[in-house]
Design a protein around this motif. Sequence first.
Motif, PDB file in Angstrom:
ATOM      1  N   PHE A 206       0.826  -1.213   0.000  1.00  0.00           N
ATOM      2  CA  PHE A 206       0.000   0.000   0.000  1.00  0.00           C
ATOM      3  C   PHE A 206       0.866   1.270   0.000  1.00  0.00           C
ATOM      4  O   PHE A 206       0.510   2.277   0.599  1.00  0.00           O
ATOM      5  CB  PHE A 206      -0.954   0.027   1.210  1.00  0.00           C
ATOM      6  N   LYS A 207       2.006   1.213  -0.677  1.00  0.00           N
ATOM      7  CA  LYS A 207       2.919   2.349  -0.731  1.00  0.00           C
ATOM      8  C   LYS A 207       2.821   3.053  -2.084  1.00  0.00           C
ATOM      9  O   LYS A 207       2.993   2.423  -3.135  1.00  0.00           O
ATOM     10  CB  LYS A 207       4.372   1.895  -0.492  1.00  0.00           C
ATOM     11  N   GLY A 208       2.547   4.357  -2.038  1.00  0.00           N
ATOM     12  CA  GLY A 208       2.411   5.116  -3.269  1.00  0.00           C
ATOM     13  C   GLY A 208       3.688   5.147  -4.086  1.00  0.00           C
ATOM     14  O   GLY A 208       3.656   5.081  -5.321  1.00  0.00           O
ATOM     15  N   SER A 209       4.844   5.230  -3.431  1.00  0.00           N
ATOM     16  CA  SER A 209       6.113   5.252  -4.162  1.00  0.00           C
ATOM     17  C   SER A 209       6.332   3.956  -4.924  1.00  0.00           C
ATOM     18  O   SER A 209       6.861   3.961  -6.043  1.00  0.00           O
ATOM     19  CB  SER A 209       7.274   5.494  -3.186  1.00  0.00           C
ATOM     20  N   GLY A 210       5.917   2.846  -4.330  1.00  0.00           N
ATOM     21  CA  GLY A 210       6.028   1.566  -5.024  1.00  0.00           C
ATOM     22  C   GLY A 210       5.135   1.505  -6.249  1.00  0.00           C
ATOM     23  O   GLY A 210       5.524   0.968  -7.295  1.00  0.00           O
ATOM     24  N   LEU A 211       3.932   2.067  -6.131  1.00  0.00           N
ATOM     25  CA  LEU A 211       3.018   2.088  -7.277  1.00  0.00           C
ATOM     26  C   LEU A 211       3.536   3.005  -8.386  1.00  0.00           C
ATOM     27  O   LEU A 211       3.373   2.711  -9.572  1.00  0.00           O
ATOM     28  CB  LEU A 211       1.631   2.534  -6.815  1.00  0.00           C
ATOM     29  N   ILE A 212       4.163   4.122  -8.005  1.00  0.00           N
ATOM     30  CA  ILE A 212       4.767   5.003  -9.017  1.00  0.00           C
ATOM     31  C   ILE A 212       5.906   4.284  -9.733  1.00  0.00           C
ATOM     32  O   ILE A 212       6.039   4.368 -10.967  1.00  0.00           O
ATOM     33  CB  ILE A 212       5.277   6.298  -8.352  1.00  0.00           C
ATOM     34  N   ALA A 213       6.725   3.547  -8.971  1.00  0.00           N
ATOM     35  CA  ALA A 213       7.808   2.775  -9.574  1.00  0.00           C
ATOM     36  C   ALA A 213       7.254   1.709 -10.519  1.00  0.00           C
ATOM     37  O   ALA A 213       7.775   1.502 -11.620  1.00  0.00           O
ATOM     38  CB  ALA A 213       8.653   2.124  -8.478  1.00  0.00           C
ATOM     39  N   LEU A 214       6.186   1.040 -10.094  1.00  0.00           N
ATOM     40  CA  LEU A 214       5.552   0.024 -10.937  1.00  0.00           C
ATOM     41  C   LEU A 214       5.006   0.649 -12.211  1.00  0.00           C
ATOM     42  O   LEU A 214       5.151   0.083 -13.304  1.00  0.00           O
ATOM     43  CB  LEU A 214       4.437  -0.673 -10.164  1.00  0.00           C
ATOM     44  N   ALA A 215       4.386   1.824 -12.095  1.00  0.00           N
ATOM     45  CA  ALA A 215       3.848   2.509 -13.274  1.00  0.00           C
ATOM     46  C   ALA A 215       4.960   2.838 -14.259  1.00  0.00           C
ATOM     47  O   ALA A 215       4.795   2.691 -15.484  1.00  0.00           O
ATOM     48  CB  ALA A 215       3.117   3.781 -12.848  1.00  0.00           C
ATOM     49  N   GLY A 216       6.116   3.274 -13.749  1.00  0.00           N
ATOM     50  CA  GLY A 216       7.247   3.556 -14.623  1.00  0.00           C
ATOM     51  C   GLY A 216       7.724   2.314 -15.352  1.00  0.00           C
ATOM     52  O   GLY A 216       8.001   2.349 -16.560  1.00  0.00           O
ATOM     53  N   ALA A 217       7.818   1.192 -14.629  1.00  0.00           N
ATOM     54  CA  ALA A 217       8.251  -0.059 -15.254  1.00  0.00           C
ATOM     55  C   ALA A 217       7.262  -0.524 -16.316  1.00  0.00           C
ATOM     56  O   ALA A 217       7.655  -0.950 -17.416  1.00  0.00           O
ATOM     57  CB  ALA A 217       8.429  -1.131 -14.183  1.00  0.00           C
ATOM     58  N   LEU A 218       5.969  -0.459 -16.011  1.00  0.00           N
ATOM     59  CA  LEU A 218       4.947  -0.880 -16.966  1.00  0.00           C
ATOM     60  C   LEU A 218       4.936   0.016 -18.202  1.00  0.00           C
ATOM     61  O   LEU A 218       4.727  -0.459 -19.324  1.00  0.00           O
ATOM     62  CB  LEU A 218       3.570  -0.879 -16.301  1.00  0.00           C
ATOM     63  N   ALA A 219       5.176   1.324 -18.005  1.00  0.00           N
ATOM     64  CA  ALA A 219       5.222   2.241 -19.146  1.00  0.00           C
ATOM     65  C   ALA A 219       6.366   1.873 -20.085  1.00  0.00           C
ATOM     66  O   ALA A 219       6.212   1.878 -21.315  1.00  0.00           O
ATOM     67  CB  ALA A 219       5.375   3.677 -18.648  1.00  0.00           C
ATOM     68  N   VAL A 398      15.753  -5.112 -17.844  1.00  0.00           N
ATOM     69  CA  VAL A 398      16.744  -4.301 -17.136  1.00  0.00           C
ATOM     70  C   VAL A 398      16.416  -2.820 -17.275  1.00  0.00           C
ATOM     71  O   VAL A 398      16.487  -2.057 -16.307  1.00  0.00           O
ATOM     72  CB  VAL A 398      18.160  -4.607 -17.666  1.00  0.00           C
ATOM     73  N   LEU A 399      16.048  -2.401 -18.491  1.00  0.00           N
ATOM     74  CA  LEU A 399      15.646  -1.009 -18.707  1.00  0.00           C
ATOM     75  C   LEU A 399      14.464  -0.641 -17.817  1.00  0.00           C
ATOM     76  O   LEU A 399      14.466   0.409 -17.153  1.00  0.00           O
ATOM     77  CB  LEU A 399      15.280  -0.800 -20.176  1.00  0.00           C
ATOM     78  N   ALA A 400      13.442  -1.494 -17.775  1.00  0.00           N
ATOM     79  CA  ALA A 400      12.253  -1.217 -16.958  1.00  0.00           C
ATOM     80  C   ALA A 400      12.593  -1.190 -15.476  1.00  0.00           C
ATOM     81  O   ALA A 400      12.046  -0.376 -14.717  1.00  0.00           O
ATOM     82  CB  ALA A 400      11.177  -2.264 -17.236  1.00  0.00           C
ATOM     83  N   ALA A 401      13.501  -2.065 -15.038  1.00  0.00           N
ATOM     84  CA  ALA A 401      13.894  -2.097 -13.630  1.00  0.00           C
ATOM     85  C   ALA A 401      14.598  -0.801 -13.222  1.00  0.00           C
ATOM     86  O   ALA A 401      14.353  -0.251 -12.144  1.00  0.00           O
ATOM     87  CB  ALA A 401      14.803  -3.297 -13.361  1.00  0.00           C
ATOM     88  N   ILE A 402      15.471  -0.308 -14.092  1.00  0.00           N
ATOM     89  CA  ILE A 402      16.177   0.942 -13.797  1.00  0.00           C
ATOM     90  C   ILE A 402      15.192   2.107 -13.735  1.00  0.00           C
ATOM     91  O   ILE A 402      15.256   2.947 -12.827  1.00  0.00           O
ATOM     92  CB  ILE A 402      17.265   1.194 -14.857  1.00  0.00           C
ATOM     93  N   VAL A 403      14.269   2.158 -14.690  1.00  0.00           N
ATOM     94  CA  VAL A 403      13.278   3.233 -14.694  1.00  0.00           C
ATOM     95  C   VAL A 403      12.400   3.144 -13.449  1.00  0.00           C
ATOM     96  O   VAL A 403      12.004   4.177 -12.882  1.00  0.00           O
ATOM     97  CB  VAL A 403      12.425   3.175 -15.977  1.00  0.00           C
ATOM     98  N   ALA A 404      12.104   1.937 -12.991  1.00  0.00           N
ATOM     99  CA  ALA A 404      11.312   1.778 -11.758  1.00  0.00           C
ATOM    100  C   ALA A 404      12.032   2.418 -10.569  1.00  0.00           C
ATOM    101  O   ALA A 404      11.406   3.107  -9.749  1.00  0.00           O
ATOM    102  CB  ALA A 404      11.054   0.294 -11.485  1.00  0.00           C
ATOM    103  N   LEU A 405      13.338   2.216 -10.473  1.00  0.00           N
ATOM    104  CA  LEU A 405      14.101   2.832  -9.388  1.00  0.00           C
ATOM    105  C   LEU A 405      14.125   4.344  -9.521  1.00  0.00           C
ATOM    106  O   LEU A 405      13.988   5.067  -8.533  1.00  0.00           O
ATOM    107  CB  LEU A 405      15.530   2.282  -9.366  1.00  0.00           C
TER     108      LEU A 405
END
Length: 445
Positions: A206-219, A398-405
């Motif tokens: 339930f962490k917003g930062s985690g959801l933002i990171a997930l959104a970046g990876a999915l994008a 790997v690209l998506a993982a970096i963007v997630a961070l």
Amino acid sequence: MASGLNLRGAFVFVVVAALRFLLHRIAAGNIWRWHTWMIPAALFIVSAGISALGAANRYAAFKGIYDWLPIFTTAFVVGEAVQSERWLKRLIVGLVIAGLAEAMLGIVQASQSVSQIVQALQMPLSGIVYQPNLFRDRLADLSFNWVLDGRVVTFGTFINGIDYAILLAAILPLGFALTLDARGAARKIFWAISTAAIGVALLMTFKGSGLIALAGALAVLTLVYLPRLDARTRMVGLLFLIVGGFAALAFEPIAQRVLFLFQREVGMLSGVGRVAIWMQLLTALPQKLLFGFGLINAVGIIDPLPSLRGGEFVLVLTAPESAYVAALIETGVIGFVALIAFIGVVTWRAYRNAHVTGDYPYLMWTQAASLRARLPATTESDLVITRHVNGSAMRAGVLAAIVALWCGNLTVTGLTTDQNGLLLGVLIGMVFSSANPCTARKSLP
């Protein structure tokens, strides 16, 4: 993904490995072959060093510089060590297995009551798994951010549940990549279930930062794979994302959490919120515009703000709540520009790796010294091999993982957090390793 003691031991190992690779480079006569990420990284460290000299808390400022060294050292070592597609995949498998272990531990934790978790954390073993100095202080008053409305949410081996959520968001696209790359139904099912488990544990934070990171990876995954799909598959995938998004918001705990986070950050619930914190910091920036206040010194600029703790609001010192706002305030405009250049160089190289297809020459740098010692007449051209490379799922992961961070740290100051910092270093090293054609020499004398 372990305690501070274990991570310090890992850093010592990485430093020793880095020295070994430097000696190999000297023996091979290619000491000046540097990766492009090192230039902006060096500029950032120099800027941070200058700011530390004028910092109010010089110890904290120089410690902040030290916190970046494991990232850069790990990136260098992994970049030198990973020289083939096979090792690249093995490293990704190791990261996903570690992420799966964190996810399963978190899911078990969420099934327990607060009292059961406290009892488990009071066991001597907890001092090995968690950072003892932070752990003991917070255990007394349960000032953990993984206690939500009197119940436990997933947190794994992390003190901070936000860092845990961002790690899972970064690992998830790697699991997706292994699912696509797997051969055979059994392996695909295993990696698909593993990735799903990581996703469930992430949502349960339930962490917003985690959801933002997930959104970046999915994008990123959408941008990489959407052009490769036919029109019908694109429509089905888009419909799936829309339905999945609405289904998640329809789930009452998630919907309530999203609404609460939004109201809190814009200051609708109290004076606290990231927007208020950022405004305070930006107001102070002109005082030290070029080089900033020194790393880890921004916290001294922020006025104590009310925060929800133990069911009531108390005044606490707070962090800048954004790695990028912190970098701007603590290292000034010069350091901030260097950091953005570093992020841009890493992301662009990862993007190129994910889209490369064709035959490329590779210079076997690590074998150069031994071959030349045995065969003095060996030339650089004799050390070249040709490999066929496809724009693989692993490189896209790997690209998506970096963007997630990168994205997760928009709302938290966690780029150098122990576990996530080492993960970032590993990913950067994978991007610039000789297993990628963009790192290999394409024109040789």
